[in-house]
Motif scaffolding. Structure first.
Motif, short mmCIF file in Angstrom:
data_model
loop_
_atom_site.label_atom_id
_atom_site.label_comp_id
_atom_site.label_asym_id
_atom_site.label_seq_id
_atom_site.Cartn_x
_atom_site.Cartn_y
_atom_site.Cartn_z
N HIS A 90 0.84 -1.21 0.00
CA HIS A 90 0.00 0.00 0.00
C HIS A 90 0.87 1.25 0.00
CE1 HIS A 90 -2.96 3.01 1.17
NE2 HIS A 90 -2.36 3.20 2.33
N TRP A 91 1.96 1.23 0.77
CA TRP A 91 2.83 2.41 0.90
C TRP A 91 3.79 2.56 -0.27
CZ3 TRP A 91 2.57 5.98 4.97
CH2 TRP A 91 1.56 5.69 5.90
N ASP A 92 3.84 1.53 -1.13
CA ASP A 92 4.67 1.65 -2.33
C ASP A 92 3.84 2.01 -3.55
OD1 ASP A 92 7.43 1.27 -3.46
OD2 ASP A 92 6.34 -0.14 -4.74
N GLY A 93 2.52 2.01 -3.41
CA GLY A 93 1.67 2.33 -4.57
C GLY A 93 0.43 1.48 -4.66
N GLY A 94 0.42 0.34 -3.94
CA GLY A 94 -0.80 -0.44 -3.82
C GLY A 94 -1.02 -1.49 -4.89
N LEU A 95 -2.22 -2.03 -4.88
CA LEU A 95 -2.64 -3.15 -5.72
C LEU A 95 -2.34 -2.94 -7.20
CD1 LEU A 95 -4.41 -5.77 -6.06
CD2 LEU A 95 -6.38 -4.26 -6.23
N PHE A 96 -2.56 -1.71 -7.70
CA PHE A 96 -2.40 -1.48 -9.15
C PHE A 96 -0.95 -1.63 -9.60
CE2 PHE A 96 -6.47 0.59 -8.26
CZ PHE A 96 -7.26 -0.11 -9.17
N ASN A 97 0.01 -1.49 -8.67
CA ASN A 97 1.41 -1.75 -9.02
C ASN A 97 1.58 -3.20 -9.47
OD1 ASN A 97 1.92 0.83 -8.16
ND2 ASN A 97 3.64 0.29 -6.85
N LEU A 98 0.87 -4.11 -8.80
CA LEU A 98 0.96 -5.53 -9.18
C LEU A 98 0.20 -5.81 -10.47
CD1 LEU A 98 0.43 -7.26 -5.69
CD2 LEU A 98 2.58 -6.90 -6.89
N LEU A 99 -1.01 -5.26 -10.58
CA LEU A 99 -1.84 -5.54 -11.76
C LEU A 99 -1.25 -4.92 -13.02
CD1 LEU A 99 -5.39 -5.14 -10.18
CD2 LEU A 99 -4.17 -7.27 -10.71
N SER A 100 -0.76 -3.66 -12.90
CA SER A 100 -0.16 -3.03 -14.08
C SER A 100 1.21 -3.64 -14.39
CB SER A 100 -0.03 -1.51 -13.87
OG SER A 100 0.80 -1.25 -12.76
N GLY A 101 1.80 -4.31 -13.36
CA GLY A 101 3.10 -4.95 -13.57
C GLY A 101 3.00 -6.33 -14.19
N GLY A 102 1.76 -6.82 -14.42
CA GLY A 102 1.61 -8.10 -15.13
C GLY A 102 0.97 -9.22 -14.35
N ALA A 103 0.63 -8.99 -13.07
CA ALA A 103 -0.04 -10.04 -12.29
C ALA A 103 -1.45 -10.26 -12.86
CB ALA A 103 -0.13 -9.64 -10.82
#
Length: 653
Positions: free
Chosen positions: A37-50
């Motif tokens: 959450h403090w690094d940018g949250g869920l969308f960091n994973l989804l936009s990163g390809g998860a």
């Protein structure tokens, strides 16, 4: 990997995670999710390809067409069993286990009861753990053609500002010895702890080691308190730490401090920090140790009936990593006054205001009503809400805090604290204080004061007086009896009673006696100190007294250019080396080498085990800035705490 700040350290390691998640279902435990959450949250994973993100739970699994999974966990024995269940209920060919905890510690835990001393002492622990975990993953997948990877990525910090950080995975760690505040013997070692306490100490020490490694720091270790001496011992002697110090280049000072030496600061309601006020008034964000849950129903058409439990409307939050304006406002909530935070919010909101409220320059005072008016004008306008969601949530958090009934309770508790402090300081006489507190407990319903807040006040008083004032047996017996009745009356809301069973008056009497015993232990915590035994100090104005905490006194001495003796700050690297040195000095007749000082190193990390408040961080940082020293001073802790949370750490209810 080298990073110059804690914020960079976190970002750098998250990028290592993002490199591994393409095409994967990602499973996270609560602590890793909070760090995310403090690094940018869920969308960091989804936009990163998860392809999906799920909670680490034995009831979760991957769909048939998902062949790759990434687990981001603390790799505790329970979590390893959960991973086994998820894999067995999925159809995977590729599996990556990201352990956020150092693999030498994981190796000790998964081989608990076995003799693995040789592997650990020779530094082979991480390699052996990797082999063991990889073979477990292959066995659980149950296919010949599969790829597995086990990797240690130290994700455990969140940076509240550029100089303040906390460690959510270790938020539950508190300086206790077999559940007691004071250890049985003065010479404490790791094996005097229970298995779970020993494991927690090793995990926290290994986390600090990972951070020092990433920042390329070779540390001198200082400590204050019995639990901190344990952590210092692990950092000094662990094979992994010894190997790291040989390779790191930049000298640093690591100062570890036990929270229990001074519980006054964290049980006090007297705070100027907006963040502390918000944390005390609003509920915690589900599954998080730092973030709060903001009711965002004023922005949308849905109505939250029982926030934050009402699942039809997700709660908002305070920190928005991808919005620089929000990150700045969050720092203001720690370091600036209430008035400055209100003007900052109004300024940012006025740029999106569709009603054209008065400009910030023409206002003498920004009120919660003027902020709320702009926020509610955006209700249902989802185009504006989506573009400015961060600042709108922060504004709602401040408005809800100012309008909360808990705010009035905090104001009353602040004035009670000041009365108690002046009574004790003026006469060093305890006669009226406990009598006054008994009266408060009996009349708490009339004053709308919750019992847990009054328990925080009592904890504050006992830590404040230390050994300087002794309470009479009669008054303490009276308080024990009053508490016993109050606990019985309020046990449903006060005690963590999951079963909902009614507690008997006799059980409440036992709880009350145990609480009083723990409070008496708190008065003894500073007995081991030489200089910082008292936290009741005369005001600089010469009128009255004020609380000056152990941390504050220590940091003021630390940054003093006169370099006064830091007698209570023990230096781990001394001891046998100093004995040898003094023996050699007799032979060579040279002048004794002067004692090391933390300021000798350009980077200083002060780490408090057991929690800190935003107010303390602000004051400590201010002391560093006004001192004029050139050193970088970082302030860390296991968590941010409110007075009630701090009380519950001390008084096990």
């Amino acid at each position: 990997m080298s990073s110059s700040s804690v914020k960079e350290f976190g970002k750098a390691w998250w990028s290592e995670v993002y490199n591994r998640i393409i095409g994967a279902v990602v499973f996270l435990d609560d602590a890793s999710a909070e760090c995310l959450h403090w690094d940018g949250g869920l969308f960091n994973l989804l936009s990163g390809g998860a392809v999906a993100v799920k909670s680490l739970s034995p009831f979760e699994s991957c769909q048939k067409d998902n062949k790759k999974a990434v687990f981001i966990t603390q790799a505790s024995s329970t979590q390893v069993k959960t991973i086994r269940e998820i894999i067995r209920h999925s159809d995977l060919t590729h599996c990556i286990l990201v352990s956020t905890v150092s693999l030498d510690v994981v190796y000790l835990e998964i081989n608990d009861g076995k003799d693995v001393g040789d592997a650990v002492s020779s530094g082979r622990g991480p390699t052996e753990a990797t082999k063991q975990l990889e073979s477990m993953l292959i066995e659980w997948i149950g296919k010949r053609q599969c790829a597995v990877e086990v990797v240690h990525i130290p994700i455990f910090t969140i940076s509240l500002t550029n100089v303040v950080f906390v460690t959510p995975p270790y938020s539950h760690i508190y300086p206790l010895f077999e559940g007691k505040l004071i250890p049985q013997s003065p010479s404490v070692d790791l094996y005097s702890l229970s298995n779970s306490e020993r494991s927690q100490a090793r995990r926290l020490a290994s986390a600090l080691n990972s951070m020092l490694d990433s920042m390329n720091l070779k540390e001198d270790i200082y400590y204050v308190g019995a639990y901190s001496s344990l952590l210092a011992g692990i950092l000094e002697n662990s094979p992994v730490c010894l190997a790291r110090r040989k390779n790191c280049l930049h000298p640093a000072s690591l100062i570890i401090v036990d929270r229990t030496l001074d519980v006054c600061g964290v049980t006090s309601h007297s705070t100027e920090s907006v963040l502390d006020k918000i944390a005390a008034a609003l509920p915690k964000f589900p599954g998080h140790s730092v973030e709060v849950a903001v009711d965002i129903s004023p922005l949308c058409k849905a109505t939250a009936v029982n926030h934050p439990e009402d699942i039809q409307l997700s709660p908002g939050c305070l920190y928005h990593a991808n919005d620089d304006g929000c990150v700045q406002t969050y720092e203001y909530m720690i370091n600036k006054s209430h008035k400055e935070v209100m003007f900052d919010l109004y300024n940012k909101l006025s740029k999106i205001d569709i009603q054209k409220s008065p400009s910030p320059k023409s206002l003498l005072k920004v009120t919660p009503q003027s902020v709320e008016k702009i926020v509610t004008a955006s209700k249902g306008n989802y185009d504006i809400i989506s573009k400015h969601l961060g600042v709108l949530q922060q504004a709602l958090a401040v408005v809800q805090t100012m309008k909360s009934p808990r705010r009035a309770q905090q104001e009353l508790l602040m004035s009670l604290e000041k009365q108690v402090l002046q009574n004790l300081a003026a006469s060093r006489d305890s006669t009226s204080v406990l009598h006054q507190i008994c009266h408060l407990i009996k009349t708490r319903k009339d004053r709308n004061l919750p019992l847990d807040s009054l328990l925080a006040l009592i904890t504050h008083v006992y830590s404040l007086v230390g050994t300087e004032v002794s309470f009479s047996k009669q008054h303490e017996d009276n308080l024990t009896e009053t508490l016993s009745v109050a606990i019985f009356e309020d046990h449903r809301s006060l005690l963590r009673n999951e079963t909902g069973t009614v507690v008997s008056p006799e059980e409440c009497e036992e709880i009350s006696k145990r609480v009083m015993g723990q409070l008496k232990d708190i008065t003894q915590m500073r007995k081991t100190l030489t200089k910082y035994t008292s936290v009741l100090k005369p005001c600089e104005t010469g009128v009255g007294h004020e609380y000056r905490g152990v941390l504050q006194q220590m940091v003021d001495d630390l940054v003093d250019t006169e370099r006064p003796d830091l007698v209570d700050l023990k230096h781990k690297n001394e001891g046998i080396k100093d004995l040898l040195r003094s023996g050699l000095n007799i032979l060579t007749s040279k002048k004794t080498r002067s004692t090391k000082h933390p300021l000798d190193n350009s980077t200083i990390i002060i780490f408090v085990v057991g929690g800190i408040t935003a107010e303390e961080c602000k004051r400590l940082h201010r002391s560093v800035i006004t001192s004029g020293i050139d050193n970088t001073v970082l302030i860390g802790s296991t968590k941010l705490v409110t007075p009630v949370e701090a009380m519950r750490d001390v008084v096990s209810l």
